[in-house]
Write a protein that holds these residues in place. Structure first.
Motif, PDB file in Angstrom:
ATOM      1  N   SER A   5       0.814  -1.207   0.000  1.00 37.12           N
ATOM      2  CA  SER A   5       0.000   0.000   0.000  1.00 37.12           C
ATOM      3  C   SER A   5       0.851   1.263   0.000  1.00 37.12           C
ATOM      4  CB  SER A   5      -0.928   0.013   1.216  1.00 37.12           C
ATOM      5  OG  SER A   5      -0.184   0.215   2.400  1.00 37.12           O
ATOM      6  N   PHE A   6       2.056   1.197   0.551  1.00 31.09           N
ATOM      7  CA  PHE A   6       2.891   2.383   0.624  1.00 31.09           C
ATOM      8  C   PHE A   6       3.475   2.765  -0.731  1.00 31.09           C
ATOM      9  CE2 PHE A   6       3.681   0.786   5.128  1.00 31.09           C
ATOM     10  CZ  PHE A   6       2.564   1.458   5.593  1.00 31.09           C
ATOM     11  N   LEU A   7       3.319   1.908  -1.746  1.00 32.83           N
ATOM     12  CA  LEU A   7       3.802   2.256  -3.072  1.00 32.83           C
ATOM     13  C   LEU A   7       2.897   3.271  -3.740  1.00 32.83           C
ATOM     14  CD1 LEU A   7       4.742  -1.310  -4.380  1.00 32.83           C
ATOM     15  CD2 LEU A   7       6.273   0.432  -3.456  1.00 32.83           C
ATOM     16  N   PHE A   8       1.715   3.482  -3.212  1.00 30.83           N
ATOM     17  CA  PHE A   8       0.761   4.382  -3.812  1.00 30.83           C
ATOM     18  C   PHE A   8       0.952   5.790  -3.251  1.00 30.83           C
ATOM     19  CE2 PHE A   8      -1.821   1.404  -6.146  1.00 30.83           C
ATOM     20  CZ  PHE A   8      -1.530   0.192  -5.532  1.00 30.83           C
ATOM     21  N   PRO A   9       0.672   6.827  -4.079  1.00 29.15           N
ATOM     22  CA  PRO A   9       0.864   8.212  -3.634  1.00 29.15           C
ATOM     23  C   PRO A   9       0.109   8.562  -2.366  1.00 29.15           C
ATOM     24  CG  PRO A   9       0.490   8.125  -5.999  1.00 29.15           C
ATOM     25  CD  PRO A   9       0.264   6.732  -5.481  1.00 29.15           C
ATOM     26  N   ILE A  10      -1.047   7.959  -2.158  1.00 32.67           N
ATOM     27  CA  ILE A  10      -1.833   8.296  -0.976  1.00 32.67           C
ATOM     28  C   ILE A  10      -1.097   7.915   0.304  1.00 32.67           C
ATOM     29  CG2 ILE A  10      -3.113   6.117  -0.910  1.00 32.67           C
ATOM     30  CD1 ILE A  10      -5.579   7.754  -0.174  1.00 32.67           C
ATOM     31  N   GLY A  11      -0.378   6.787   0.270  1.00 33.23           N
ATOM     32  CA  GLY A  11       0.417   6.392   1.425  1.00 33.23           C
ATOM     33  C   GLY A  11       1.565   7.358   1.673  1.00 33.23           C
TER      34      GLY A  11
END
Length: 332
Positions: A5-11
């Motif tokens: 999940s941390f690969l996404f900009p929101i993370g």
């Protein structure tokens, strides 16, 4: 799951907001120790970073009531893409507001900025007011009342108690080191949980929606929250320390110790009760209460500037979150 999940900009936005929190909120924890020269600024910043990390780990693994409260305040209506856009907008609003306040050396609350930004974003989505949880919101309002209502009397009361003890200047300065560590630990326990709740939302949304329960809290996001907050704390925030530790009131070592102990007691009580309070509000109020009682004076111009920033945090971040959500939705 959480690593992906941390690969996404929101993370990354959640971590950016957490970094800014450590950068702008943590200086309040060490303001008294630095202002009274009990610790140098680099020493105090390093101490706060270590204690922030420890506070996040303790709260998330042993007492995650604040995480649960923040997690349940909002329901972002609409599609998953709309929910992600709203959360991104809210986090951008928090970062923008915090950096602006830091630029002018005013201590602002990322806790209330977080709630305000998320509220504005939730209201901009389908469902409007129905996206907010009244019960969880009541805890936020209670936290706000306790932040402002307990800080000043706590600082004054502890100073009165300390005045009856024969404490040397050297002993008070040693106590300030312990007080700074305690306040930084409780700051991590309070604010780390709030942004941990956002990381949990990010992770679970990536996999189709929030889970029925947040326990047990996974270790990876807990450690990541602690490290990022500690890094932000290590960057410091000297402007904010100068504002509340020198410009607002003149602090003696005993008054500084009273503010630390009074603030620590309030934060511990609210953390155990699961109330998401503002560490900035509690510490600044405790410093004002103890400092004014000790010296008899306070710089009302600085107090007014700080108070107005607090007043405008909710509508300011709320409107930013609301309008940025609409902007981000246009790109869907």
């Amino acid at each position: 799951m959480f690593g992906l999940s941390f690969l996404f900009p929101i993370g990354l936005l959640v971590l950016a907001a957490l970094l800014v929190n450590g950068w702008t909120d943590a200086p309040n924890a060490i303001a008294t120790a630095v202002a009274t020269h009990a610790l140098s600024f680099p020493q105090a910043a390093l101490l706060a970073a270590v204690c922030n990390l420890a506070g996040v780990l303790w709260a998330a693994t042993s007492h995650s009531a604040v995480t649960d409260t923040i997690y349940s305040i909002f329901h972002f209506g609409g599609s998953s893409a709309q929910a992600r856009s709203a959360l991104c907008a809210a986090l951008c609003a928090i970062v923008l507001w915090a950096v602006l306040a830091w630029r002018f050396g005013v201590p602002t609350s990322e806790s209330h900025a977080l709630v305000a930004g998320l509220t504005g974003a939730a209201l901009a989505l389908p469902g409007g007011l129905s996206n907010l949880s009244p019960d969880a919101w009541m805890k936020v309002l209670l936290g706000l009342v306790f932040s402002l209502g307990l800080g000043i009397p706590a600082g004054r009361t502890v100073l009165c108690l300390l005045s009856h003890l024969s404490l040397s200047e050297q002993l008070c300065r040693r106590g300030l080191t312990v007080g700074a560590a305690l306040n930084a630990f409780l700051h991590g326990a309070q604010d780390g949980q709030k942004f941990l709740g956002m990381l949990l939302l990010c992770a679970f949304w990536e996999f189709g929606g929030p889970p029925p329960d947040t326990r047990p809290v996974p270790l990876v996001p807990v450690v990541l929250c602690g490290i990022v907050m500690a890094l932000g704390t290590a960057l410091g925030g000297r402007r904010i320390i100068d504002t509340i530790g020198q410009d607002m009131v003149h602090l003696t070592a005993k008054a500084g110790l009273a503010a630390d102990l009074g603030c620590g007691a309030c934060l511990l009580l609210c953390t155990l009760a699961g109330l998401p309070v503002s560490t900035t509000h509690v510490k600044t109020a405790a410093i004002l209460g103890a400092g004014q009682s000790a010296s008899g004076t306070a710089n009302l111009t600085v107090v007014r500037r700080i108070f107005l920033t607090w007043v405008f945090t909710f509508p300011g971040c709320g409107l930013l979150g609301f309008f940025l959500t609409h902007v981000f939705l246009l790109s869907l």
